[in-house]
Design an enzyme around this catalytic site. Structure first.
Site, PDB file in Angstrom:
ATOM      1  N   GLU A 143       0.806  -1.230   0.000  1.00 33.16           N
ATOM      2  CA  GLU A 143       0.000   0.000   0.000  1.00 33.16           C
ATOM      3  C   GLU A 143       0.839   1.279   0.000  1.00 33.16           C
ATOM      4  OE1 GLU A 143      -2.829  -0.322   3.219  1.00 33.16           O
ATOM      5  OE2 GLU A 143      -4.181  -1.516   2.014  1.00 33.16           O
ATOM      6  N   GLU A 147      -6.447  -8.289  -0.176  1.00 33.17           N
ATOM      7  CA  GLU A 147      -6.928  -8.236   1.199  1.00 33.17           C
ATOM      8  C   GLU A 147      -8.424  -7.961   1.123  1.00 33.17           C
ATOM      9  OE1 GLU A 147      -4.785  -5.402   3.614  1.00 33.17           O
ATOM     10  OE2 GLU A 147      -2.848  -6.017   2.806  1.00 33.17           O
TER      11      GLU A 147
END
Ligand code: GLA
Ligand code: ZN
Length: 672
Positions: A143, A312
């Site tokens: 991320e 995720e």
């Protein structure tokens, strides 16, 4: 085969537990795990001393149960020894404060030594695992995030602008540094847009997003700095990709964050083999509407115009200090199929077992802290069995979209710097258009202005403010050939480098739209403006363009304030196509009615003939077999009308004319 698995942190648990975890994963139908993306301190406990033994053992235990491995490079969490040795690596915020150790992402991607260490660890991992037959993909870092204002960034930014502009005169001209004596004489004088004398915590009263971050710099500088930082992050990612690519041909990905807009995701995605992302619809920071989630999926697909992976996917109640709602029975399944319907070809849940340590103690996974699999485990196990039976149909299937919504990060950054109105938000406007159209059961792509428009019957480019001649020409060619284009207020007022245009607004879109702005009104302080039209009454509460038609026809007019009677929404015929110019924001119902009119008039295909609240119907095709995925986001039954005859892919039943979809229910219907 579809990848179905979890994010797993064997390093958080005693080794004796690993075999049971692996066995329970297999029993839940899992065939993959992602590992190691935060484990740098264990993989390189001392400078230059690598230890892969523990990871080898974990991989061995997992693969014995038939589970394949996605490996993450651990650069999102650098070890303490490295940070102590080179404290310059810490990122610096806009106020000049160093963001120190203790959480994660504590590095600047422009720091040269950090880059060297990142490349080294990526290379060492790739070399160690290059012949391992159970590694199936690589994830770079974790991320990527937002801005830094350190000395490394300053040096790198000076180089970046030099490459872009060539001469300092050109830069001065493009930024307009004549204003307030900002003229730069040398590249070494260039600054970062950090805290400056006119910035204050109390400025721009009311503009919440402007309170915490100064945006009073020169707009050209501000925009270029955003572009620079995004490029620098892509460059940092590329350095790691090259190391891994030197050792293997496996797919390389990075886990993106849906609507996050600090980085140009189109650029980041270009270097990746596959896009993946992290989806948490309901957590301590907020709850997404189902259309916001669908739009994020569609954007992730639109980054490369290619199917993507979920790396995720929320699997439990989530939060750091507090938690969002606990997913209700059926919601994990609904979210899974929602992702799949919009193009996910891998489903990896975050995380396997809720952690007993660290700030993510409340970010629950599939198992509870005690390691027992309860309702969430049973639900996921059932999904695993279903998905494996359906994967032949789902993997490699294409979404069928005849409408596109265009997202531009450059435009996001420009609008964010100067949002025109306290309630204007570019991403919010895209969200409003996506949701209005999607709720009519029109399937959309969310993609870049560089995508091929010719396959769409409808292209929507809300608030496309920064324009180049090439973009305007592309839009003209598209409409000329018969396409329908939607433009809105705040379009075409600026050049690509963020200067105001000297053309009459909407600037390069003026001829295409067949309108010009007589004036505009930023609607403030609780005021609203009434709008009336063939599609009904509505209100604007953010912005009103007062339009003078020049070829276009008004389809809505203002009904209050001093410009009552003037055109608010217009349509213009151009070549074989039409351009809609929506001069104001509209409340949800009115925007729904307007887009319904456009969808009907332009003959945009809908997947259901009767609008059904909270029900998504996504049309897909695999090797010529058309199918429809129905997703009920309501916690109650929905009666769904169908056109034609279908067969339910999960149980073989024939369905004709209508189907009842259970609360949070899902159907995969094959067209017969
Ligand atoms: C992100 C990260 C994960 C985890 C979750 C929960 O998506 O990638 O490592 O931290 O958030 O906060
Ligand atoms: Zn920096």
């Amino acid at each position: 085969m579809m990848w179905f698995g979890v994010d797993y942190y064997p390093e958080h648990w005693p080794e004796e537990r690993w075999p049971l975890d692996a066995k329970m994963m297999r029993e839940a139908g899992m065939n993959t795990v992602r590992l190691a993306e935060f484990a740098w301190a264990l993989l390189e406990p001392e400078d230059g001393l690598y230890d892969f033994a523990w990871l080898d053992r974990a991989i061995e235990v997992l693969t014995r149960e038939g589970i394949q491995i996605i490996l993450g490079t651990p650069t999102a969490a650098a070890p303490k020894w490295l940070m102590d040795k080179y404290p310059d690596m810490y990122p610096v915020d806009i106020y000049g404060l160093t963001k120190g150790f203790g959480t994660r992402r504590h590095y600047c991607p422009n720091n040269k030594i950090y880059r060297q260490y990142s490349v080294l660890i990526a290379r060492r991992m790739a070399e160690h695992y290059k012949d391992h037959k159970h590694i199936v993909a690589w994830q770079i870092d974790n991320e990527f995030g937002g801005a830094c204002y350190c000395q490394s960034c300053l040096q790198a930014f000076r180089l970046w602008v030099r490459n872009k502009y060539g001469t300092i005169d050109k830069l001065n001209k493009e930024w307009g540094t004549v204003f307030w004596s900002h003229t730069y004489r040398h590249w070494d004088e260039i600054i970062l847009p950090a805290y400056s004398s006119s910035d204050g915590f109390s400025q721009n009263a009311g503009a919440q997003q402007l309170l915490s971050t100064p945006y009073n710099h020169n707009p050209g500088l501000l925009l270029d700095y955003q572009r620079f930082f995004s490029d620098a992050t892509a460059e940092y990612q590329r350095l790691q990709i090259e190391e891994i690519r030197a050792c293997t041909n496996l797919p390389i990905t990075h886990n993106l964050m849906g609507h996050f807009s600090e980085l140009d995701y189109f650029d980041l995605a270009r270097d990746l083999d596959v896009v993946c992302w992290d989806n948490y619809p309901n957590n301590m920071w907020g709850k997404s509407s189902y259309t916001q989630v669908s739009m994020a999926h569609d954007l992730m697909r639109g980054l490369k115009n290619k199917n993507f992976w979920m790396m995720e996917q929320q699997s439990g109640p989530c939060g750091w200090h507090m938690m969002g709602d606990t997913p209700e029975p059926g919601q994990l399944r609904l979210w899974t199929y929602q992702a799949v319907a919009h193009g996910a070809e891998a489903m990896v849940y975050f995380r396997w077992r809720s952690c007993t340590v660290g700030i993510e103690q409340y970010w629950h996974g599939i198992l509870d802290h005690d390691g027992i699999g309860r309702r969430r485990y049973r639900e996921i196990k059932a999904i695993g069995a279903e998905i494996s039976a359906l994967s032949g149909l789902l993997v490699g299937s294409d979404n069928v979209s005849s409408a596109a919504l265009i997202k531009s990060y450059d435009n996001f950054w420009s609008h964010r710097g100067q949002p025109h109105n306290v309630n204007f938000n570019y991403n919010g406007l895209l969200d409003a258009y996506y949701s209005a159209v999607a709720k009519q059961h029109v399937n959309l792509d969310v993609t870049s202005v560089e995508s091929d428009f010719s396959k769409y019957k409808l292209v929507m480019m809300p608030a496309f403010n920064l324009v180049t001649e090439a973009i305007a020409a592309k839009c003209e060619a598209y409409v000329e050939q018969g396409g329908a284009l939607v433009l809105t207020f705040r379009s075409g007022t600026r050049t690509w480098n963020n200067q105001m245009t000297t053309l009459t607004v909407p600037g390069l879109f003026k001829q295409l739209a067949g309108v010009e702005l007589e004036e505009f009104d930023s609607v403030n302080f609780g005021r609203t403006v009434r709008v009336q039209s063939a599609f009904g009454e509505g209100t604007a509460s953010v912005w009103c363009d007062v339009l003078k038609t020049d070829g276009a026809e008004a389809i809505a007019t203002y009904a209050s304030h001093y410009y009552a009677g003037e055109a608010a929404v217009t349509v213009n015929s151009f070549g074989k196509g039409r351009v809609y110019y929506v001069g104001c924001d509209l409340d949800e119902a009115a925007l729904g009615a307007l887009t319904e009119l456009i969808v009907k008039k332009e003959g945009i295909p809908t997947t259901l003939s009767v609008p059904t609240n909270g029900l998504e119907a996504i049309e897909k095709v695999k090797d010529g077999q058309a199918f429809l995925m129905l997703l009920n986001h309501n916690n109650e039954h929905v009666e769904c009308p169908l056109n034609g005859i279908y067969e339910d892919a999960m149980n073989g039943t024939k369905v004709k004319d209508r189907i009842t979809v259970a609360p949070y229910g899902v159907h995969v219907l094959l067209k017969r």
